[in-house]
Design a protein around this motif. Structure first.
Motif, short mmCIF file in Angstrom:
data_model
loop_
_atom_site.label_atom_id
_atom_site.label_comp_id
_atom_site.label_asym_id
_atom_site.label_seq_id
_atom_site.Cartn_x
_atom_site.Cartn_y
_atom_site.Cartn_z
N THR A 258 0.81 -1.23 0.00
CA THR A 258 0.00 0.00 0.00
C THR A 258 0.84 1.27 0.00
N PHE A 281 -0.77 -1.63 -4.78
CA PHE A 281 -2.01 -0.90 -4.54
C PHE A 281 -1.69 0.36 -3.74
N THR A 283 -1.89 3.55 -1.88
CA THR A 283 -3.02 4.29 -1.31
C THR A 283 -2.67 5.76 -1.11
N LEU A 415 -4.84 11.00 -1.35
CA LEU A 415 -5.39 9.68 -1.65
C LEU A 415 -5.05 9.33 -3.09
N LYS A 417 -5.13 7.35 -6.70
CA LYS A 417 -6.19 6.84 -7.58
C LYS A 417 -5.80 5.42 -8.02
N SER A 418 -6.00 4.48 -7.14
CA SER A 418 -5.66 3.09 -7.44
C SER A 418 -6.92 2.31 -7.82
N VAL A 420 -9.18 -0.37 -7.27
CA VAL A 420 -9.51 -1.28 -6.17
C VAL A 420 -10.07 -2.60 -6.69
N THR A 442 -1.38 5.06 5.16
CA THR A 442 -1.72 3.96 4.26
C THR A 442 -2.94 3.20 4.77
N ASN A 445 -6.15 5.50 4.14
CA ASN A 445 -6.48 5.58 2.72
C ASN A 445 -6.90 4.24 2.14
N PHE A 446 -6.32 3.15 2.65
CA PHE A 446 -6.74 1.83 2.18
C PHE A 446 -8.23 1.63 2.44
N LYS A 448 -10.44 3.88 2.82
CA LYS A 448 -11.25 4.79 2.00
C LYS A 448 -11.53 4.15 0.63
N LEU A 449 -10.56 3.39 0.15
CA LEU A 449 -10.69 2.74 -1.15
C LEU A 449 -11.42 1.40 -1.06
#
Length: 502
Positions: A258, A281, A283, A415, A417-418, A420, A442, A445-446, A448-449
């Motif tokens: 992350t 990924f 974050t 944050l 833009k990954s 998910v 991390t 933000n993880f 959040k996604l």
């Protein structure tokens, strides 16, 4: 018209891609890639690159070959450079020769970039040298799936059966019973060692060892499927003795990283080196500030400070960027004492000619404060270049000790833009073993996604945290931490993951 590059992507391990192939991937305007080409390579494409998938697997063709040929020619005639990325080597059962002929007829320039073919790489990663003094002095590469429209087979089974060469069959799993029968009917002994290697050189590699008379039944029992390489010959007897790759401790284990993409490369490479299937990924994205006037002013007034305290590699990076921006370098730090929160930050300083005066024994803000107080920082002026938003433990504790503290934002985190969906799909397939967190940001933000409630549906997924502060943040979302190193560093986190894997 631009050049078309027929590029071999190798068997899948990113480390086996050639430098020339990477160079073309980074520069091409259009990327046309196959099923067996590692999708990780696509991250090297420039943002404006047009990416087109034309993969074929087991009868499921995104585009038939004639349409692929037409697509390549159409894109080349638009005046752009084309990377035709193919698994393995384009001229070894990759139909690259056919595509090259079409390009010649269309009057389009092309270049071939060879790749490492699976027929050599997959056996090597499974402990099988395709030639060996004690077993054979030759090797034969054979397709296990011929063009079904051909009137006559290109196989000379009598020669294969009597040969002492190592036989390597590509794309032959579905025809394995036929291959075995034809070889035995033409003189190959039933007890000849045979090996199958699936997804050779990748983190999902698996292999099996059998004999010619039993291999079809054994492969069916184990559910061995394409894409697999079939190796026939005495060299297969070395499989158990020389099989180095499948002994890697994290082989096949999915690990989500992350960290910000700019910082993740070292962790990703180390995990892959231990066999992990790494899911990048990020974050967090690390960004420049909109305005650096305050930073410039602080740099020009460095003489008023006694201590410069760096809490991250990014803090060092962006601080030095601004030094360079105003025409200065490390010499302006003369007379200042410099602290680093941990070894990675210290290394970043050393790379710029600064040997830190202080590195704490444990790499969290609380221990930085404790160590600085022992050095007599009380009452002195301190500058802390850091992220726009960060924990206030360090500056608050130094202020309590009577220090004049100036917190200087030199970058900010946002944050990222990954995608998910990739991680979500891997979790649903049971392919994720660990999610790694290297900071509280991390963690926040993880989730959040990917909502916390969604992760709770996968109790098999374990959480690895770099240290107690990050662990505390994980607890706030209702999770326990399965892996936490005593040494709060990336190497420490990896070492603890290896222990857990054992």
């Amino acid at each position: 018209m631009a050049t078309v590059f027929l590029v071999g992507a190798g068997p899948g391990d990113p480390g086996l891609l050639t430098l020339r192939a990477k160079e073309i991937i980074e520069q091409c305007d259009v990327m046309i890639y196959d099923y067996l080409a590692n999708r990780d390579f696509l991250k090297w494409c420039k943002p404006e690159c047009e990416i087109l998938y034309v993969g074929k697997k087991g009868g499921d063709h995104t585009l038939p070959q004639d349409k692929i040929n037409e697509l390549i020619i159409e894109k080349a005639r638009s005046g752009r450079s084309i990377c035709r990325l193919k698994g393995g080597d384009p001229y070894v059962f990759g139909r690259g020769g056919e595509e090259a002929e079409e390009l010649v007829e269309a009057g389009i320039d092309f270049e071939v970039v060879p790749g490492i073919t699976a027929g050599v790489a997959a056996p090597a990663y499974a402990g099988i040298p395709v030639t060996h003094r004690d077993h054979t002095t030759s090797v034969c590469f054979i397709t296990g799936h011929e063009d079904p429209t051909k009137e006559k087979s290109g196989h000379n089974w009598e020669v294969y059966g009597k040969s002492t060469s190592t036989l390597v069959f590509y794309m032959g799993v579905k025809n394995l019973p036929m291959i075995a029968d034809n070889l035995m009917n033409n003189g190959r002994a039933g007890d000849t060692p045979v090996a199958l290697v699936r997804w050779g050189t990748r983190c999902t590699q698996e292999s099996m060892l059998s004999t010619l008379e039993n291999v079809a039944a054994d492969a069916a029992e184990r559910g061995f499927k394409a894409p697999s390489i079939i190796i026939v010959g005495g060299v297969c007897s070395l499989h158990d003795k020389l099989n180095w790759f499948e002994k890697k401790p994290l082989l096949g284990k999915g690990v989500v990283v992350t960290r910000a993409r700019e910082q993740a490369s070292g962790l990703v490479a180390t995990l892959r080196g231990h066999g992990a299937c790494v899911h990048e990924f990020p974050t967090i994205s690390v960004e420049h500030l909109d305005d650096y006037n305050e930073v410039e002013t602080a740099i020009l007034q460095l003489a008023r400070y006694q201590w410069l305290v760096f809490t991250s590699v990014n803090g060092v990076k962006f601080f030095w960027e601004q030094l360079a921006e105003i025409g200065l370098d490390s010499r302006i730090l003369g007379g200042l004492q410099v602290a680093a929160i941990g070894p990675a930050t210290a290394d970043a300083l050393r790379d710029r000619g600064i040997n830190p005066d202080f590195i704490p024994e444990k790499y969290v803000a609380e221990h930085v404060v404790e160590g600085l107080l022992k050095l007599g920082i009380q009452g002195q002026s301190v500058l802390i270049p850091r992220a726009l938003k960060a924990r206030e433990v360090l500056p608050d504790a130094l202020r309590e000790a009577g220090c004049d503290v100036h917190v200087l934002p030199v970058y900010e985190t946002r944050l990222a833009k990954s995608d998910v969906d990739e991680v979500r799909e891997a979790m649903n397939k049971g392919e994720i073993g660990y999610v790694t967190f290297t900071s509280s940001s991390t963690v926040h933000n993880f989730f959040k996604l990917l909502p916390a409630e969604e992760l709770k549906q996968h109790p098999e997924v374990k959480i690895a945290s770099i240290g107690p502060i990050t662990t505390k943040t994980v607890h706030e979302y209702g999770f326990t931490v399965d892996v936490e190193p005593e040494d709060y560093t990336i190497p420490g986190l990896v070492a603890e993951l290896l222990k857990a894997a054992k």
